[in-house]
Write a protein that holds these residues in place. Structure first.
Motif, PDB file in Angstrom:
ATOM      1  N   UNK A 242     -19.982 -73.771 -83.708  1.00 50.09           N
ATOM      2  CA  UNK A 242     -20.142 -73.151 -82.396  1.00 50.09           C
ATOM      3  C   UNK A 242     -21.100 -73.929 -81.507  1.00 50.09           C
ATOM      4  N   UNK A 243     -21.829 -74.878 -82.087  1.00 47.51           N
ATOM      5  CA  UNK A 243     -22.680 -75.745 -81.261  1.00 47.51           C
ATOM      6  C   UNK A 243     -21.863 -76.828 -80.573  1.00 47.51           C
ATOM      7  N   UNK A 244     -20.609 -76.986 -80.979  1.00 44.77           N
ATOM      8  CA  UNK A 244     -19.701 -77.925 -80.299  1.00 44.77           C
ATOM      9  C   UNK A 244     -19.216 -77.246 -79.027  1.00 44.77           C
ATOM     10  N   UNK A 245     -19.389 -77.891 -77.894  1.00 37.65           N
ATOM     11  CA  UNK A 245     -19.190 -77.235 -76.611  1.00 37.65           C
ATOM     12  C   UNK A 245     -17.859 -76.549 -76.407  1.00 37.65           C
ATOM     13  N   UNK A 246     -16.767 -77.110 -76.894  1.00 36.13           N
ATOM     14  CA  UNK A 246     -15.440 -76.558 -76.634  1.00 36.13           C
ATOM     15  C   UNK A 246     -15.001 -75.515 -77.648  1.00 36.13           C
TER      16      UNK A 246
ATOM     17  N   UNK B  56     -18.349 -70.977-103.805  1.00 36.49           N
ATOM     18  CA  UNK B  56     -17.765 -70.499-105.058  1.00 36.49           C
ATOM     19  C   UNK B  56     -17.269 -71.630-105.947  1.00 36.49           C
ATOM     20  N   UNK B  57     -17.169 -72.820-105.392  1.00 38.87           N
ATOM     21  CA  UNK B  57     -16.560 -73.934-106.112  1.00 38.87           C
ATOM     22  C   UNK B  57     -15.117 -74.138-105.714  1.00 38.87           C
ATOM     23  N   UNK B  58     -14.537 -73.153-105.022  1.00 35.86           N
ATOM     24  CA  UNK B  58     -13.190 -73.305-104.478  1.00 35.86           C
ATOM     25  C   UNK B  58     -13.246 -74.142-103.198  1.00 35.86           C
ATOM     26  N   UNK B  59     -12.098 -74.558-102.722  1.00 33.12           N
ATOM     27  CA  UNK B  59     -12.025 -75.301-101.477  1.00 33.12           C
ATOM     28  C   UNK B  59     -12.582 -74.443-100.332  1.00 33.12           C
ATOM     29  N   UNK B  60     -13.481 -75.026 -99.535  1.00 34.38           N
ATOM     30  CA  UNK B  60     -13.998 -74.331 -98.365  1.00 34.38           C
ATOM     31  C   UNK B  60     -13.014 -74.571 -97.221  1.00 34.38           C
ATOM     32  N   UNK B  61     -12.513 -73.481 -96.643  1.00 39.67           N
ATOM     33  CA  UNK B  61     -11.501 -73.569 -95.595  1.00 39.67           C
ATOM     34  C   UNK B  61     -11.945 -72.743 -94.394  1.00 39.67           C
ATOM     35  N   UNK B  62     -11.977 -73.375 -93.230  1.00 34.22           N
ATOM     36  CA  UNK B  62     -12.260 -72.619 -92.006  1.00 34.22           C
ATOM     37  C   UNK B  62     -11.467 -73.203 -90.846  1.00 34.22           C
ATOM     38  N   UNK B  63     -11.326 -72.397 -89.801  1.00 35.15           N
ATOM     39  CA  UNK B  63     -10.605 -72.792 -88.593  1.00 35.15           C
ATOM     40  C   UNK B  63     -11.450 -72.488 -87.361  1.00 35.15           C
ATOM     41  N   UNK B  64     -11.408 -73.381 -86.388  1.00 35.65           N
ATOM     42  CA  UNK B  64     -12.145 -73.164 -85.147  1.00 35.65           C
ATOM     43  C   UNK B  64     -11.181 -73.122 -83.966  1.00 35.65           C
ATOM     44  N   UNK B  65     -11.505 -72.282 -83.005  1.00 35.85           N
ATOM     45  CA  UNK B  65     -10.717 -72.161 -81.781  1.00 35.85           C
ATOM     46  C   UNK B  65     -11.299 -73.112 -80.743  1.00 35.85           C
ATOM     47  N   UNK B  66     -10.458 -73.976 -80.206  1.00 36.50           N
ATOM     48  CA  UNK B  66     -10.857 -74.947 -79.187  1.00 36.50           C
ATOM     49  C   UNK B  66     -10.300 -74.493 -77.843  1.00 36.50           C
ATOM     50  N   UNK B  67     -11.178 -74.309 -76.873  1.00 37.42           N
ATOM     51  CA  UNK B  67     -10.720 -73.808 -75.578  1.00 37.42           C
ATOM     52  C   UNK B  67      -9.991 -74.911 -74.796  1.00 37.42           C
ATOM     53  N   UNK B  68      -9.201 -74.526 -73.793  1.00 36.08           N
ATOM     54  CA  UNK B  68      -8.598 -75.535 -72.913  1.00 36.08           C
ATOM     55  C   UNK B  68      -9.693 -76.334 -72.207  1.00 36.08           C
ATOM     56  N   UNK B  69      -9.474 -77.604 -72.010  1.00 35.71           N
ATOM     57  CA  UNK B  69     -10.439 -78.442 -71.310  1.00 35.71           C
ATOM     58  C   UNK B  69     -10.742 -77.836 -69.946  1.00 35.71           C
ATOM     59  N   UNK B  70     -12.033 -77.695 -69.624  1.00 39.36           N
ATOM     60  CA  UNK B  70     -12.426 -77.012 -68.392  1.00 39.36           C
ATOM     61  C   UNK B  70     -12.107 -77.812 -67.143  1.00 39.36           C
TER      62      UNK B  70
ATOM     63  N   UNK C   7      -8.361 -81.291 -76.005  1.00 41.84           N
ATOM     64  CA  UNK C   7      -9.506 -81.915 -76.670  1.00 41.84           C
ATOM     65  C   UNK C   7      -9.394 -81.873 -78.198  1.00 41.84           C
ATOM     66  N   UNK C   8      -8.381 -81.167 -78.730  1.00 45.98           N
ATOM     67  CA  UNK C   8      -8.283 -80.985 -80.187  1.00 45.98           C
ATOM     68  C   UNK C   8      -8.335 -82.291 -80.988  1.00 45.98           C
ATOM     69  N   UNK C   9      -7.550 -83.323 -80.641  1.00 39.01           N
ATOM     70  CA  UNK C   9      -7.564 -84.530 -81.479  1.00 39.01           C
ATOM     71  C   UNK C   9      -8.927 -85.192 -81.585  1.00 39.01           C
ATOM     72  N   UNK C  10      -9.706 -85.156 -80.502  1.00 37.47           N
ATOM     73  CA  UNK C  10     -11.008 -85.808 -80.520  1.00 37.47           C
ATOM     74  C   UNK C  10     -12.098 -84.918 -81.110  1.00 37.47           C
ATOM     75  N   UNK C  11     -11.819 -83.615 -81.217  1.00 37.73           N
ATOM     76  CA  UNK C  11     -12.782 -82.718 -81.862  1.00 37.73           C
ATOM     77  C   UNK C  11     -12.678 -82.805 -83.380  1.00 37.73           C
TER      78      UNK C  11
END
Length: 351
Positions: free
Chosen positions: A234-238, A281-295, A323-327
């Motif tokens: 969440x510290x990533x601006x987009x 837990x030792x399992x794969x850590x999996x998360x997803x982030x929502x990237x807003x449309x470029x302002x 911005x997704x590919x560069x994030x």
């Protein structure tokens, strides 16, 4: 100005502005005798730099990294590592026409209210260009983690309303969207091309998988591993949201469905995304982030100036349509910084 440092035992401090002289980072907590060269850092920076595809900004920055301290004869010394990337393709004049206007979706208004001054040249400190420094620091963390047997991979899962249906890690770096599904990537690019012609932008979802993390990392109750990963993302601006494992689908699941049951071999599912109680837990850590449309979009929008007068604004310049590919490399970098920091905390506890 507080808030420019991140981490505890593996700690980074970034500096610089979008259209200033340079951006850079100081990394503290790098162990001595690690083989490290500018080439190691450059490989990651090349993935983030602008001007790579039609969905991104046409700004041309070579993003050449310069290591100024912390490395001697090809090995880290254990002292603070300082890296600088000099800005080359700066055009501050592009922003003079809107120097007194607040761009919708940007941090112009909030920076002005907080500091009573703002660098209007491409958002200054609030620009996505600051993330180049994070990627440089993350390259160091990733090299350390590789020696620990940990791998981190992120990719575009969804963009412009198009969802990846397959997962093939081998295609991620072979398409301009850094998507895990080549067919979906083609559809994304085509739709983004049309939206860009309409002078608009799109957002998406980036997924990250971290493998090889042993059970036990995380510092409850306030420095939980997922809490620190969430703060990093969440510290990533987009980035406007994050979910782990089953994520928001858990709202519609029963406990009998969501609970990760176990047998003698380990967990039977991974709805928790590899973290329970803030500890891996030792399992794969999996998360997803929502990237807003470029302002930054070249459409007329309503806004006000610094005196509160209503007006209209068109944001000209060179901007990403998505911005997704560069994030993607930024997400990997911040994840690596968090994991290495928690490794060091765990090691310090058991010394």
């Amino acid at each position: 100005m507080p808030g420019n440092s991140f981490g505890t035992l593996f700690r980074i401090t970034t500096f610089g502005e979008s259209h200033g002289h340079a951006v850079g980072v100081i990394v503290d907590g790098v162990p001595p005798l690690l083989d490290l060269s500018e080439e190691d850092i450059q490989k990651e920076l090349d993935r983030r730099k602008p001007g790579q595809s039609e969905v991104g900004t046409p700004r041309k920055e070579s993003d050449i990294v310069h290591i100024y301290s912390g490395v001697f004869q090809g090995k880290t010394t254990g002292t603070p590592l300082m890296m600088i990337l000099y800005n080359q393709d700066t055009r501050p004049g592009d922003y003079e026409a809107i120097a007194r206007l607040f761009r919708p979706g940007h941090a112009d208004y909030t920076y002005h209210k907080k500091y009573r001054i703002r660098d209007y040249r491409g958002s200054g400190r609030a620009s996505g260009r600051e993330t180049a420094a994070r990627v440089a620091a993350g390259a160091v963390a990733k090299k350390i983690l590789a020696q620990r047997g940990i791998s981190i991979i992120a990719y575009t899962l969804r963009a412009a309303g198009i969802q990846c249906r397959t997962f093939d890690p081998g295609v991620i770096e072979k398409n301009p969207m850094r998507a895990c599904d080549p067919e979906a990537a083609e559809k994304m690019v085509e739709r983004i091309r049309r939206i860009k012609e309409e002078r608009d932008s799109v957002g998406g979802i980036v997924e990250c998988r971290i493998r090889g993390v042993p059970p036990g990392l995380g510092e409850p109750v306030f420095d939980k591993l997922d809490a620190d990963l969430a703060k990093a993302m969440l510290s990533i601006g987009a980035v406007k949201g994050i979910e782990f494992g089953a994520g928001f689908r858990a709202a519609d699941m029963r406990g009998s469905e969501h609970n990760d049951q176990m047998n003698a071999q380990g967990f039977l599912t991974n709805n928790a995304g590899g973290i329970l109680g803030g500890i891996s837990t030792g399992e794969e850590i999996v998360f997803r982030v929502v990237v807003k449309p470029t302002s930054s979009i070249a459409r007329p929008q309503r806004t006000i100036d610094i005196d509160g007068n209503e007006t209209e604004i068109i944001t000209e310049g060179r901007h990403d349509a998505c911005i997704c590919p560069r994030i993607v490399p930024v997400v990997e970098a911040m994840a690596a910084i968090v994991i290495e920091d928690h490794y060091k905390r765990q090691e310090a506890m058991w010394k």
